[in-house]
Design an enzyme around this catalytic site. Sequence first.
Site, short mmCIF file in Angstrom:
data_model
loop_
_atom_site.label_atom_id
_atom_site.label_comp_id
_atom_site.label_asym_id
_atom_site.label_seq_id
_atom_site.Cartn_x
_atom_site.Cartn_y
_atom_site.Cartn_z
CB CYS A 113 -0.88 -0.06 1.25
SG CYS A 113 -2.06 1.26 1.37
CB CYS A 136 -17.01 -14.64 -21.08
SG CYS A 136 -16.45 -14.60 -19.37
#
Length: 280
Positions: A113, A136
């Site tokens: 992060c 898809c």
Amino acid sequence: MSEDFYTNLSPEERKIIVDKGTEAPFTGEYNEFFEAGLFICRACKTPLYESNTKFNAGCGWPSFDDELEGAVVRREDFSAGRVRTEICCSKCDGHLGHVFEGEQITEKNTRHCVNSLSIQFKSYKNLSKVYFGAGCFWSVEKLFKIQKGVYLSQVGYMGGDTENPRYKDICTGDTNHAEVVEVYYDEKVISFTDLLNIFWENHNPTTPNQQGFDIGSQYRSVVFYTSENQKKIAEESILIQESNWNKTIITEVIIAPIFYRAEEYHQNYLNKNNLGICGV
Ligand SMILES: [Zn+2]
């Protein structure tokens, strides 16, 4: 600390990199940013993260599931009233953010992060980009992701009538967005013709708005090109392909509009969920 590397930092950068601050979530320039390239340390310019390890954790900060070997050092951080693992640049010791394990978001199960203010993006100029719609997008992504010369693939929505569509919007077919795969590739390793051959061999380009049991405009056959050269090659290859089918090829070849990256759970879906083919 290596003060030499910090002399040219702005006060905002200094607050994060030197004083170990945290930028407000959802404010950094790289939070919603998914182009192909390298992220380097803003202070000392050392490469830290490849952009193909970047993902959207929904936390409001750039997230990576792997670092370049030796680029990042980890240390225990007891601030904020809990134990976390701080990550810093291994060259200049500038603060990057924290690392978390076991959140089950990507296959590597790791989330670096990182503050946008701690890093800087350098785009890979040698890569080309194209988008394929062939049914898809889970299956189509897997097809291209495994090819040598494909640096980055990600799924998303394109060519429809609405801005910032989400899966629940497009799956009715009413928005006219196609499910697509964005492919960044190195022409020196895999040519656009090679990519087109994979595209042709793995779907039916003669069924309008349909692939197998999947029916709707989101499943249409389409190439969204980013250069005139790709357009020319794609149109020529349709003429060649027509001889392989006894029906007209209805594949659209259109200049790429805005690509809306799909929700993280759709990215690399079949690999993350250990599925071989598109499971219905
Ligand atoms: Zn650094």
